[in-house]
Design an enzyme around this catalytic site. Structure first.
Site, short mmCIF file in Angstrom:
data_model
loop_
_atom_site.label_atom_id
_atom_site.label_comp_id
_atom_site.label_asym_id
_atom_site.label_seq_id
_atom_site.Cartn_x
_atom_site.Cartn_y
_atom_site.Cartn_z
N GLU A 68 -1.26 -8.38 8.52
CA GLU A 68 -1.10 -7.27 9.46
C GLU A 68 -2.05 -7.41 10.64
OE1 GLU A 68 -2.28 -3.49 7.83
OE2 GLU A 68 -1.09 -2.39 9.29
N HIS A 114 2.72 -8.27 6.38
CA HIS A 114 3.26 -7.44 7.45
C HIS A 114 3.92 -8.42 8.42
CE1 HIS A 114 1.76 -3.26 7.53
NE2 HIS A 114 2.10 -3.19 8.80
N ASP A 122 7.84 -2.71 14.33
CA ASP A 122 7.63 -3.91 13.52
C ASP A 122 8.96 -4.65 13.42
OD1 ASP A 122 5.79 -1.79 12.98
OD2 ASP A 122 5.11 -2.76 11.15
N ARG A 152 0.83 -1.20 0.00
CA ARG A 152 0.00 0.00 0.00
C ARG A 152 0.87 1.26 0.00
NH1 ARG A 152 -1.85 -1.42 5.94
NH2 ARG A 152 -0.23 -0.37 7.14
N ASP A 153 0.23 2.41 0.10
CA ASP A 153 0.98 3.66 0.07
C ASP A 153 1.61 3.92 1.43
OD1 ASP A 153 -1.32 4.04 1.46
OD2 ASP A 153 -1.82 5.98 0.60
N GLU A 154 2.56 3.05 1.78
CA GLU A 154 3.23 3.20 3.07
C GLU A 154 4.67 2.74 2.90
OE1 GLU A 154 0.81 2.44 6.34
OE2 GLU A 154 2.32 3.19 7.73
N TRP A 174 8.65 1.62 19.84
CA TRP A 174 9.10 2.04 18.52
C TRP A 174 10.48 2.69 18.66
CZ3 TRP A 174 4.35 0.39 19.12
CH2 TRP A 174 3.59 -0.01 18.03
#
Ligand code: BGC
Length: 903
Positions: free
Chosen positions: A762, A783, A499, A490-492, A557
């Site tokens: 995901e 993902h 992750d 996708r647009d990511e 993160w």
């Protein structure tokens, strides 16, 4: 007969690297023992480095002949010979002595190229198509194609050079702001794709190094490059207010070719104002949008000598803004095409498209082979999944169009493969402006990814577990493309740090990720903010899904670099990466501590995502954040110890103690219930060893209760998932761990496999029978985060685990959890020191278990007391007992055990 053989030689974590950044590259090797003797050890080594492959000791070509060094060390030994120069092609080998003083044969000779090491090496210029054309020059026609995103056509660049003498060697150093393909006399140089890879181009760009001796002729030669947008100016990420042009507005090229002549003289060709440029058949090519290739616009032989370039414009020599980036050697393996998959035609959709299935969700593109009339346009749309009607499901791609177009030139069978785009897909829909004879269409899916060595493999007696292992591996293949990304479709497609962090240990079993982290850690530090904050995504600046500035890292993160550095040390025994970035880690720790004086992590938590995408009750985010703080404070204490900084060690130990105390006070009641009462809360608190022994025992009971009330199903999100099976194993709930592993009802890994998944989803509920597809806003089918169970499959199901007491698998913990439903396991892991194996199989009441320990390593075979009998053909070196377990110590070799369970 020599017993030891040095194998799998690495220089700076790479096999035969071309282009290095330092003046003292480090050498490592593994050891094999072809005679299969036990207890083999290295007692000394000698390294030879020289200019010729022959490596004759004492000859003038030798650059370093180390003494016979009495040492068991086989990892990260720095070069200490004659001073190195730029552009040197060198060779090396090593021989080792065993414990009886027998010397091995020399290892197969390996090579390395030093690269561009000094300021004067960077005389080439950045060249690009003019933004504004100089007066009187051709103005490019408006793009005539349907291209609402204004994706740019690729720029073709060329020049001709003369080679006056006979060449001994020619080496090309190539890079781009954007992406490039390079050609000499019509031949493509190398096989890399998406080069030079992704870095923060405002700070740093990497070059690739190729030996091009065989491509150059004496006399005239043509050099050609095609450059395109890639991560530099193309679309990436999901910020629609800033969809592309993240680093600049147009791609640029940089190259330097160094020629060494047989008479000892040298010459160089560089990118400079003599090059010319034009646009050609690649009408646009963008990661998210796809590629449009009009074969009618091909310029045959544009990269060959004598091509008429009168309509080509001069290039602009310019200095990239805001500053020219540092140009450094590539630190990790290049990205390449890694496999091909024949597609199968499935059916025609209601809109007339033909659906093909590659059988595997992957990152890459398709090669189309088809005969078509001039001007016929073939459109290829890509998707991960089909909807209930058998149509390509693309809503989850969000703004990514993921469509390639090919316009035929009408010259027999034409072959098309896009150059500068990739898609995350399993299915392709082909449509055409003219009728299609399906029998004459050939579509082959090609997977791309960073070409790392695969180091692990497991097969078991359970088909579903084997599929899970394959899905984990494929999610890694598809998402380790220059940086570790969240998803490839996708647009990511961003380097989300949590992750990566939860998946890293799994990833390290699957592949040799050491060089990949060498590179990504540079990106991590490039992205670190002035106040010490690491970022949510890396590379980060100036890219940010939410605002225009980099997004500081949330708990779990921003903590990723601390965790990755420590895991890198444990897996590879490499202190240097940890030492190099220690300062950056300290700055992050100071950043967290600054405004959280009561040891509860309330401040600097930014987009505090908590246990992202969990199902069931939500975990208390402040609790999760504080638990992570304990975890990284503990790691920092261990890192400080390894690096020999006792004051820091003590400081972090005290910090961890204080946070533990505050955590218990704030989040745990007297009955051991943790705020939120979620599976993940108990998992983190137990695995991070935050609780007192009593509270931990109670928390374990609550964990079991929360699982039972969910009908023994998981409810964890990204942060909790990795701890499920390991914690259940540690608290003697192995059966439940296996039950979770083998569940195939929602939510579980098996559920997605039952729906036909070939990669990790995901979301646990990416698709369910009741609700259909999850929200189109966020629903990737590739993902890797939930694939974090992989580390348990290697470390506990197969039983090949590292030992914190002796890093780099110098000591290996063999501690499998045998299980009748699994039946048998065959696992191998190619550690940096050698090949480790663990194979076990049930035979009625008995288990036969075979292990291999590489030379120079030791194995700790850990068995619980519930085994009535443990028969080993070879006696252990030592036996250590504690309350519940017996540990048998073994030296290197192959061993076979038979186990019988108590009743
Ligand atoms: C990404 C994740 C990431 C998350 C953080 C998502 O958009 O796909 O994988 O960790 O955002 O919120």
């Amino acid at each position: 007969m020599t017993a030891l053989v040095p194998i799998n030689l690495k220089c700076e974590n790479l096999t035969n690297p071309a282009g290095l950044n330092g003046l003292s590259p480090r050498f490592s090797w593994a050891l094999g023992c072809p005679t299969r003797e036990n207890n083999k050890q290295q007692t000394a080594y000698q390294i030879l480095v020289g200019e010729s492959r022959e490596l004759i000791p004492g000859s003038a070509a030798i650059y370093w002949e180390s003494t016979k060094v009495t040492s068991a060390q086989s990892l990260y030994i720095p070069y200490a010979g004659k001073a190195l120069r730029s552009n040197q092609h060198l060779f090396w080998t090593v021989r080792v002595w065993d414990e009886q003083g027998v010397v091995s044969i020399a290892a197969e000779v390996q090579s390395f190229v030093t690269g561009l090491l000094f300021a004067e090496d960077f005389s080439a210029h950045w060249i690009a198509r003019y933004f504004v054309l100089p007066a009187g020059r051709e103005i490019p026609a408006d793009n005539q194609y349907d291209n609402p995103w204004q994706a740019r056509p690729a720029d073709y660049l060329r020049t001709e050079v003369c080679v006056p003498k006979s060449i001994y060697r020619a080496t090309a150093y190539l890079t781009a702001l954007g992406l490039y393909e390079f050609y000499i006399n019509g031949h493509r140089v190398g096989e890399d794709v998406m080069a030079p890879g992704w870095t923060d181009y405002h700070q740093r760009v990497e070059y690739q190094t190729h030996d091009v001796t065989s491509l150059l002729n004496s006399g005239d030669n043509a050099l050609g490059a095609i450059i395109a947008e890639g991560w530099y100016s193309g679309r990436i990420g999901h910020n629609q207010r800033r969809a592309g042009n993240h680093y600049g507005g147009r791609p640029a090229f940089w190259c330097k070719i160094v020629l060494e002549y047989t008479d000892g003289s040298t010459q160089q060709f560089i990118s400079d104002r003599h090059w010319r440029t034009k646009q050609g058949a690649i009408c646009y090519s963008d990661f998210l949008m796809g590629e449009l290739y009009d074969a009618r616009l091909e310029m045959p032989a544009w990269h060959c000598v004598g091509f008429a370039q009168s309509t080509w414009q001069p290039v602009e020599v310019f200095s990239p803004e805001p500053n020219p980036p540092k140009i450094e050697a590539a630190r990790c393996e290049p990205s390449r095409e890694i496999s091909e998959h024949c597609t199968q035609y499935l059916h025609q959709t209601t809109n007339g498209g033909y659906i093909f299935d590659a059988g595997q969700n992957l990152s890459g593109y398709v090669r189309l082979e088809m005969q078509l009339a001039r001007g016929t346009k073939v459109t290829l749309r890509h998707g991960e999944i089909l909807d209930e009607k058998g149509e390509l499901y693309t809503q989850n791609l969000r703004h990514a169009v993921s469509t390639d177009h090919y316009i035929g030139k009408g010259e027999g069978v034409e072959v098309f493969k896009p150059h500068f785009t990739f898609h995350g897909f399993r299915y392709v829909e082909l449509s055409s402006s003219a009728a299609v004879t399906l029998a004459k269409v050939k579509l082959t899916a090609i997977a791309i990814g960073t070409a790392m060595q695969q180091t692990g493999s497991i097969k078991t007696g359970q088909t579903m577990v084997n599929q899970l292992l394959s899905n984990i591996l494929w999610s890694q293949k598809g998402n380790f493309l220059s940086v570790p990304t969240d998803c490839p479709q996708r647009d990511e497609r961003l380097g989300w740090s949590a992750d990566a962090q939860v998946f890293w240990r799994t990833a390290g079993y699957n592949m040799d990720i050491s060089a990949f982290l060498d590179k990504w850690f540079e990106d991590i530090v490039d992205a670190q903010l002035a106040d010490g904050a690491f970022t949510d995504i890396v590379p980060s600046r100036p890219l940010n899904p939410y605002r225009q500035s980099a997004q500081p890292g949330a708990p779990g993160w921003g903590d990723a670099p601390v965790i990755l550095a420590w895991q890198h040390y444990l897996r590879y025994g490499d202190r240097d990466l940890v030492a190099k970035h220690y300062g950056a880690l300290l700055r992050w720790m100071a950043h967290i501590a600054k405004d959280n004086p009561d040891y509860i992590r309330n401040h600097h938590v930014y987009n505090n995502y908590g246990d992202w995408l969990s199902v069931g009750p939500s975990s208390d985010r402040c609790m999760v954040a504080t638990a992570y703080w304990v975890y990284i404070a503990d790691i920092m204490a261990k890192i400080s110890k390894v690096l020999g900084f006792p004051t820091d060690q003590q400081r972090f130990e005290t910090l961890a103690k204080n946070i533990r105390r505050a955590f218990i006070k704030r989040f745990v009641d007297d009955a051991g219930v943790i705020s939120g009462d979620t599976q993940s809360g108990y998992l983190l608190a137990i695995d991070f060893k935050i609780l007192t022994t009593d509270l931990a025992a109670q928390a374990a009971k609550h964990l079991v209760r929360t699982l039972k009330s969910a009908d023994n199903h998981l409810q964890t999100g990204f942060l909790g998932v990795k701890h499920l099976c390991p914690v259940l194993s540690d608290i003697a709930q192995e059966k439940t761990a296996y039950q979770l592993l083998l569940n195939d009802s929602y939510p579980s890994w098996g559920f997605s496999i039952k729906q036909g998944a070939t990669t990790i989803w995901e979301r646990w509920d990416g698709w369910t029978a009741e609700k259909g597809f999850q929200s189109v806003a966020m629903n990737s089918f590739n993902h890797y985060a939930y694939g974090a169970v992989g580390e348990w499959l290697y470390a506990r199901m197969a039983g090949i685990d590292w030992d914190e007491e002796d890093a780099g698998f110098k000591s290996i913990i063999f501690r499998p959890i045998f299980n009748r439903d699994i039946g048998w396991v065959k696992a191998e892991y190619q550690a940096r020191r050698g090949l480790i194996k663990s194979h076990w199989r049930y035979h009625k009441e008995n288990i036969e278990w075979r292990i291999s320990i590489p030379p120079n390593c030791q194995g700790k075979v850990v068995l619980s007391r519930r085994w009535r009998q443990f028969d080993a053909a070879t006696a252990p070196l030592k036996i250590v007992e504690d309350d519940n377990t017996t540990i048998y110590l073994y030296g290197s070799g192959d061993y076979c055990f038979t186990l019988t369970a108590k009743n």
